[in-house]
Design an enzyme around this catalytic site. Structure first.
Site, short mmCIF file in Angstrom:
data_model
loop_
_atom_site.label_atom_id
_atom_site.label_comp_id
_atom_site.label_asym_id
_atom_site.label_seq_id
_atom_site.Cartn_x
_atom_site.Cartn_y
_atom_site.Cartn_z
N SER A 11 24.90 64.16 9.86
CA SER A 11 24.76 64.03 8.17
C SER A 11 25.78 63.42 7.65
O SER A 11 25.85 63.17 6.56
CB SER A 11 24.49 65.36 7.70
OG SER A 11 23.21 65.77 7.86
N LYS A 14 25.58 60.32 5.69
CA LYS A 14 25.11 60.15 4.51
C LYS A 14 26.39 59.69 3.51
O LYS A 14 25.82 59.32 2.10
CB LYS A 14 24.61 61.44 3.93
CG LYS A 14 23.31 61.84 4.69
CD LYS A 14 23.12 63.64 4.59
CE LYS A 14 21.60 63.75 5.33
NZ LYS A 14 21.48 64.96 5.67
N SER A 69 22.72 68.07 1.54
CA SER A 69 22.24 67.34 2.95
C SER A 69 20.75 66.96 3.19
O SER A 69 20.50 67.14 4.01
CB SER A 69 22.93 68.00 3.92
OG SER A 69 23.20 66.97 4.95
#
Length: 222
Positions: A11, A14, A69
């Site tokens: 993640s 991101k 997230s």
């Protein structure tokens, strides 16, 4: 250490997704969730239970992606900007090259496992340099909780980042941060700290929890 070695970012992907969104969109733009965005996101991954046809402002999307997230929100933002997941991946790779990345290939906006989705510590530091220069994005990553108004009951989710105040690894000089985890990537963490006018960016990949926090603090202190 092994700064150009290909690694899975999970993640921490991101930070690029939200950086592009902050550059390409106004905060009041409305993002509509498609069927693919909702049902193409594994239900056992991070999400905020959006449904097809739901809408959020871009500002709410940035908050959902960076605080919780949320994978389906990353997907919806990707479609909003690039029309398709693949179209957004092209934008990601172009922006990564502009930022000085030399080791990366991004194929999705959220970092879910794909053998063709990889980066390096060096490249995430290059992306991080642009991300952490954005005060709004930094502020979102250190916000304690996500609150999104809904008709029946507001959505409230807490930030699980353990470098924040009140957590066991609270780091007083923290500017901003984003964690990631998948079975393949293990624990990942991209963060920024500032002390006495010196700003540092730290990237930790392929680590085991909670050592990604301990290693980050040790590197900053060093």
């Amino acid at each position: 250490k092994n700064i150009h070695e290909h690694q899975y970012p999970a993640s921490t992907t991101k930070i690029l997704t939200t950086l592009i969104a902050s550059e390409e969109c106004s905060l009041d733009e409305v993002v509509t969730f498609s069927h693919d965005a909702v049902f193409g996101t594994p239900r056992d991954s991070n999400h905020i239970a959006m449904d097809a046809g739901d809408t959020l402002t871009m500002e709410q999307c940035l908050n959902a992606i960076l605080i919780r997230s949320a994978n389906e929100v990353s997907y919806a933002v990707a479609e909003h900007i690039g029309e398709t997941w693949e179209g957004f991946a092209d934008i990601m790779n172009q922006r990564a090259r502009e930022l000085g990345c030399v080791d990366s290939n991004f194929v999705n906006p959220n970092g879910l496992p794909d053998e063709n989705h990889y980066t390096s510590a060096y490249d995430l530091a290059m992306i991080g340099r642009a991300f952490f220069a954005n005060e709004m994005l930094c502020r979102i990553t250190t916000t304690p909780k996500l609150v999104i108004p809904k008709e029946k009951e507001d959505l409230v989710e807490w930030n699980q980042m353990k470098l924040l105040p009140g957590y066991e690894y609270a780091y007083e000089y923290l500017v901003g941060c984003k964690t990631g985890y998948t079975d393949a990537a293990r624990s990942t963490l991209v963060s920024c700290a500032e002390k006495d006018g010196l700003k540092l960016i730290c990237v930790v990949l392929n680590d085991e929890s909670p050592y990604h926090y301990e290693d980050t603090i040790a590197l900053f202190n060093y």
